[in-house]
Design an enzyme around this catalytic site. Structure first.
Site, short mmCIF file in Angstrom:
data_model
loop_
_atom_site.label_atom_id
_atom_site.label_comp_id
_atom_site.label_asym_id
_atom_site.label_seq_id
_atom_site.Cartn_x
_atom_site.Cartn_y
_atom_site.Cartn_z
N ARG A 251 0.88 -1.18 0.00
CA ARG A 251 0.00 0.00 0.00
C ARG A 251 0.91 1.22 0.00
O ARG A 251 1.73 1.41 0.91
CB ARG A 251 -0.92 -0.01 1.22
CG ARG A 251 -1.88 1.17 1.31
CD ARG A 251 -1.32 2.27 2.19
NE ARG A 251 -2.32 3.26 2.58
CZ ARG A 251 -2.05 4.38 3.24
NH1 ARG A 251 -0.79 4.66 3.60
NH2 ARG A 251 -2.99 5.23 3.56
N ASP A 253 1.70 5.02 0.41
CA ASP A 253 1.16 6.15 1.15
C ASP A 253 1.17 7.42 0.30
O ASP A 253 2.17 7.74 -0.35
CB ASP A 253 2.00 6.37 2.42
CG ASP A 253 1.53 7.53 3.25
OD1 ASP A 253 0.44 7.45 3.82
OD2 ASP A 253 2.28 8.54 3.33
N GLU A 288 -2.90 5.17 -1.63
CA GLU A 288 -3.68 6.24 -1.01
C GLU A 288 -3.52 7.46 -1.90
O GLU A 288 -2.40 7.92 -2.12
CB GLU A 288 -3.18 6.55 0.40
CG GLU A 288 -3.95 7.69 1.06
CD GLU A 288 -3.24 8.26 2.27
OE1 GLU A 288 -3.94 8.79 3.15
OE2 GLU A 288 -1.99 8.18 2.34
N PHE A 310 -16.14 6.99 0.86
CA PHE A 310 -17.10 6.11 1.53
C PHE A 310 -17.06 6.33 3.03
O PHE A 310 -18.10 6.46 3.69
CB PHE A 310 -16.79 4.65 1.19
CG PHE A 310 -17.63 3.65 1.94
CD1 PHE A 310 -18.88 3.30 1.46
CD2 PHE A 310 -17.16 3.05 3.11
CE1 PHE A 310 -19.66 2.37 2.15
CE2 PHE A 310 -17.94 2.13 3.80
CZ PHE A 310 -19.20 1.79 3.32
N HIS A 311 -15.86 6.36 3.60
CA HIS A 311 -15.71 6.59 5.03
C HIS A 311 -16.37 7.90 5.45
O HIS A 311 -17.11 7.95 6.45
CB HIS A 311 -14.23 6.63 5.44
CG HIS A 311 -14.02 7.12 6.84
ND1 HIS A 311 -13.93 8.47 7.15
CD2 HIS A 311 -13.91 6.45 8.02
CE1 HIS A 311 -13.78 8.61 8.45
NE2 HIS A 311 -13.75 7.41 8.99
N HIS A 312 -16.13 8.97 4.70
CA HIS A 312 -16.64 10.28 5.11
C HIS A 312 -18.17 10.34 5.07
O HIS A 312 -18.80 10.97 5.93
CB HIS A 312 -16.06 11.37 4.20
CG HIS A 312 -14.56 11.52 4.31
ND1 HIS A 312 -13.82 10.93 5.30
CD2 HIS A 312 -13.66 12.20 3.53
CE1 HIS A 312 -12.54 11.23 5.14
NE2 HIS A 312 -12.42 12.00 4.08
#
Length: 572
Positions: A251, A253, A288, A310-312
């Site tokens: 992943r 950053d 990210e 989606f999180h927000h």
């Protein structure tokens, strides 16, 4: 065989030391034999072939300044000390592992230092069987490249090839990966290639050309990816984790901070070389990217991006918060959640209330597996002043529905460690600096949350060991923890047995989502093998949302409960 342009590595006979220092007048290998001259090559590398063995302690002297190897595979002490020669080929792997299809990914994000009371690779290894039994198929380890001190998130690392010694040895990490593979778990590593931390990055002195003098990131000097040696440094770092440690992927950053005329070249080289490093093994690359740009997924085949949109939407729907980056998501969070379920990203370049400059590009054409969705992450929890988890901020029933939605929706779900137990302990920002730098971090953290401090509340001291200790997972066996574990197991059983086969079969159509009442949704996704249907009620008693019936996954009752979710598959 991988060509090593950086570091001190074993060859067929001798070991080879290579360091890029294009403007240096003299470079020497510092070892038990004393100082040995290295030879300058036309491209700015300094090279030496010499007799050595694993465990030898060494460093480099660059124009009289002794520094550790910037590509050190292991340190004898802290980031300012000497490096240790490592022969990665000596480890005896036990598991013959070829990886897993990305469509099967259910990711568990883990910070090694706070995942267990001991905070080590070895203690984390013991917990992996529990994660596999719940239905997780991948763990994603937060950065382990060595950083100053013992405690930290890992995003201020300065020796990105060297596992942080507070967590254990290189072999300890390999044993963790090997055991995970024996349980069917992929292991991914979070890597930071866009900046170095503020203490111990000697490349600033030995190779200032490594950095772009005209640009800064929010965390420090920007890196100049227009130079091939710089690109090689990071690609060789990635290859080490993939080949020598057998990670299943990386992943990356904050890739929006990797810019410049050769940034696309770097991303293309990274994808090509990592996936060619071990033919026949499935390697996955996730980024990210705050820009919501689909290019890396479209042009270079990166598997997915973290989808903060989606999180927000979930966070604002459950908490009502509208500050900072939640501002543009607070106007219609249920409508935004419908967009996220239909298209992946919410912000695709369209004008939106609360945002002066549009953000993002169209992404609805991408497969759902191109988005990693979450209801909590280390960022979204730890960047709050008090490290509040969602269960401390919102109705637990609503949190459970959002959590279940993430696990049964056709996007790639990621869980932040502890969510599967209903963890309420905070995950705070912590570090382990000394002197003036420590005071600067402490002051900066307090200033960042000045409004909280002005109300008489304390902002936890990021340098205090107590702040670190408060962030550990609570492994107590309670009814509360069992409820969340059972919820996780049931949702992931539905996913593995019903949804994943359709994701792997492909032929996916666009999602269709209907807002059915003030806080209720009905969604469907058509695949070649059938239709996934989800109905959820997000907080309104009696909202119109037709129950989906059996068989499927069920949390609460759509007709009676203010918070409920049903999911089922209709086979073709």
């Amino acid at each position: 065989m991988t060509v090593h342009n950086w570091g001190f590595t074993p060859g067929s006979a001798d070991w080879t030391a290579r360091l890029w220092a294009p403007e240096a007048q003299s470079v020497k290998l510092v070892c038990q034999q004393g100082l040995i001259d290295m030879q300058r090559e036309p491209d700015g590398y300094w090279v030496l072939d010499t007799k050595a063995e694993a465990g030898m302690v060494y460093g480099f002297s660059v124009d009289g300044l002794e520094v550790p190897d910037p590509a050190s595979r292991l340190q004898a002490g802290d980031v300012h000390g000497r490096s240790v020669a490592v022969d990665h080929g000596a480890f005896a792997w036990q598991c013959d592992w070829r990886g897993r299809d990305w469509a099967e990914a259910v990711i568990y994000e883990m910070h090694v230092g706070t995942f267990t009371p001991e905070g080590t690779f070895s203690s984390a290894r013991v917990k992996l069987e529990m994660l596999a039994e719940l239905g997780f198929t991948a763990i994603e380890i937060m950065p382990v490249g060595q950083f100053p001190g013992d405690r930290g998130w890992g995003y201020d690392g300065v020796l990105p090839f060297a596992p942080h010694p507070a967590y254990g040895t290189p072999d300890d990490l390999k044993r963790l990966v090997d055991h995970a593979h024996s349980l069917g778990l992929m292991v991914m590593l979070d890597v930071v290639m866009n900046h170095f931390g503020p203490d111990g990055a000697y490349l600033h002195a030995t190779a200032p050309e490594f950095f772009d003098k005209d640009r800064h990131t929010p965390w420090g000097a920007a890196i100049d990816f227009s130079r091939q040696p710089v690109r090689d440094f990071w690609i060789e770092c990635a290859l080490m984790w993939i080949v020598d440690y057998r990670f299943d992927g990386l992943r990356l950053d904050a890739v929006h901070q990797i810019t410049g005329p050769k940034a696309e070249t770097f991303f293309a080289e990274l994808a090509e070389r990592t996936r060619a490093a071990d033919p026949g093994r499935q390697i996955h690359l996730v980024v990210e990217d705050e820009s919501n740009d689909p290019e890396l997924r479209e042009a270079f085949g990166y598997d997915a991006t973290w989808n903060d949109d989606f999180h927000h939407a979930v966070h604002t729907a459950l908490t009502g918060e509208d500050h900072s980056y939640y501002k543009s998501f607070a106007h219609d969070p249920i409508g935004d959640l419908a967009l996220a379920l239909e298209r992946g990203h919410i912000e695709e370049g369209q004008p939106r209330p609360g945002r002066d400059t549009p953000r993002g590009k169209a992404s609805g054409h991408l497969p759902t597996t191109g988005f990693v969705n979450s209801t909590q992450t280390h960022d979204q929890v730890g960047n709050r002043a008090n490290g509040d988890r969602l269960l401390s901020l919102a109705d637990p029933a609503g949190v459970a529905v959002a959590y279940a939605l993430n696990l049964v929706a056709p996007y790639i779900p990621m869980v932040f460690m502890g969510e599967e137990r209903g963890e309420t302990a905070p995950f705070l920002f912590f570090a382990d600096y000394e002197g003036q730098l420590a005071e600067s971090v402490r002051t900066g953290r307090a200033q960042e949350f000045a409004e909280i401090a002005s109300m008489g509340a304390d902002v936890p001291d990021p340098l205090s060991p107590e702040t670190f200790a408060r962030s550990r997972i609570d492994w107590s066996d309670t009814d509360h923890a069992r409820f969340w574990q059972n919820l996780t197991r049931d949702a992931l059983d539905f996913r593995a047995n019903h949804l994943v086969p359709m994701l792997k079969a492909g032929a996916e159509a666009d999602g269709q989502v209907t807002v059915a009442g003030e806080r209720a949704l009905a969604a469907s996704w058509t695949f070649g093998a059938g239709v996934l249907r989800i109905a959820l009620n997000f907080g309104t008693v009696g909202a119109f949302c037709t129950p989906l019936g059996e068989p499927g996954f069920r949390l609460g009752d759509i007709e009676r409960d203010a918070y409920a979710l049903h999911a089922r598959i209709d086979r073709s």
